[in-house]
Design a protein around this motif. Structure first.
Motif, mmCIF file in Angstrom:
data_model
loop_
_atom_site.group_PDB
_atom_site.id
_atom_site.type_symbol
_atom_site.label_atom_id
_atom_site.label_comp_id
_atom_site.label_asym_id
_atom_site.label_seq_id
_atom_site.Cartn_x
_atom_site.Cartn_y
_atom_site.Cartn_z
ATOM 1 N N UNK A 64 -13.356 14.077 -12.198
ATOM 2 C CA UNK A 64 -13.512 15.078 -13.251
ATOM 3 C C UNK A 64 -13.470 14.416 -14.624
ATOM 4 N N UNK A 65 -12.568 13.463 -14.809
ATOM 5 C CA UNK A 65 -12.432 12.827 -16.115
ATOM 6 C C UNK A 65 -13.563 11.858 -16.417
ATOM 7 N N UNK A 87 -26.491 17.187 -16.100
ATOM 8 C CA UNK A 87 -26.355 18.314 -17.013
ATOM 9 C C UNK A 87 -25.208 18.128 -17.985
ATOM 10 N N UNK A 88 -24.743 19.230 -18.547
ATOM 11 C CA UNK A 88 -23.678 19.231 -19.533
ATOM 12 C C UNK A 88 -22.321 19.080 -18.854
ATOM 13 N N UNK A 89 -21.570 18.045 -19.176
ATOM 14 C CA UNK A 89 -20.233 17.861 -18.573
ATOM 15 C C UNK A 89 -19.201 18.767 -19.250
ATOM 16 N N UNK A 90 -19.142 20.003 -18.846
ATOM 17 C CA UNK A 90 -18.263 20.984 -19.477
ATOM 18 C C UNK A 90 -16.795 20.707 -19.180
ATOM 19 N N UNK A 123 -10.676 16.918 -22.265
ATOM 20 C CA UNK A 123 -10.443 16.151 -23.489
ATOM 21 C C UNK A 123 -9.827 17.023 -24.589
ATOM 22 N N UNK A 124 -10.273 18.260 -24.705
ATOM 23 C CA UNK A 124 -9.689 19.165 -25.703
ATOM 24 C C UNK A 124 -8.225 19.465 -25.396
ATOM 25 N N UNK A 140 -1.605 16.120 -27.388
ATOM 26 C CA UNK A 140 -1.200 14.909 -28.101
ATOM 27 C C UNK A 140 -0.689 15.208 -29.506
ATOM 28 N N UNK A 141 -0.982 16.370 -30.039
ATOM 29 C CA UNK A 141 -0.531 16.720 -31.397
ATOM 30 C C UNK A 141 0.946 16.864 -31.496
#
Length: 69
Positions: free
Chosen positions: A41-42, A52-55, A61-62, A68-69
Motif C-alpha cells: 500500500x505504501x 491509475x491514481x494512487x489514492x 501520506x496525509x 507528525x505535527x
C-alpha cells in the motif's frame, strides 16, 4: 467387565476462563501478511497491478503528515 477409563493428558482449565495455547506461527503469519500488505500500500510501484491514481498512498501520506505535527 469394567470399561477402561481415560486419563487427561492436560490439566483442566481454571474456572475463570478458557486456557488456549497458540503455536508461534499462529501469530507470526498474520503479522507477516499485514506487513507485506502495508508495504504494498505504501509503495504501489512494487505491485504488478498498480495503475491509475494512487489514492490510498496519498491518504496514508496525509495521515502520516498529520500525525507528525
Amino acid at each position: 467387565m469394567p470399561a477402561p477409563t481415560h486419563t487427561r493428558l492436560h490439566p483442566v482449565a481454571p474456572s475463570g476462563g478458557i486456557a488456549t495455547r497458540l503455536p508461534w506461527w499462529a501469530l507470526a503469519l498474520p503479522a507477516l501478511a499485514f506487513v507485506a500488505l502495508l508495504t504494498l500500500i505504501l509503495n504501489p510501484s512494487d505491485a504488478q497491478a498498480a495503475a491509475g491514481d494512487p489514492t490510498i498512498p496519498h491518504l496514508v501520506e496525509r495521515v502520516r503528515h498529520l500525525l507528525a505535527r
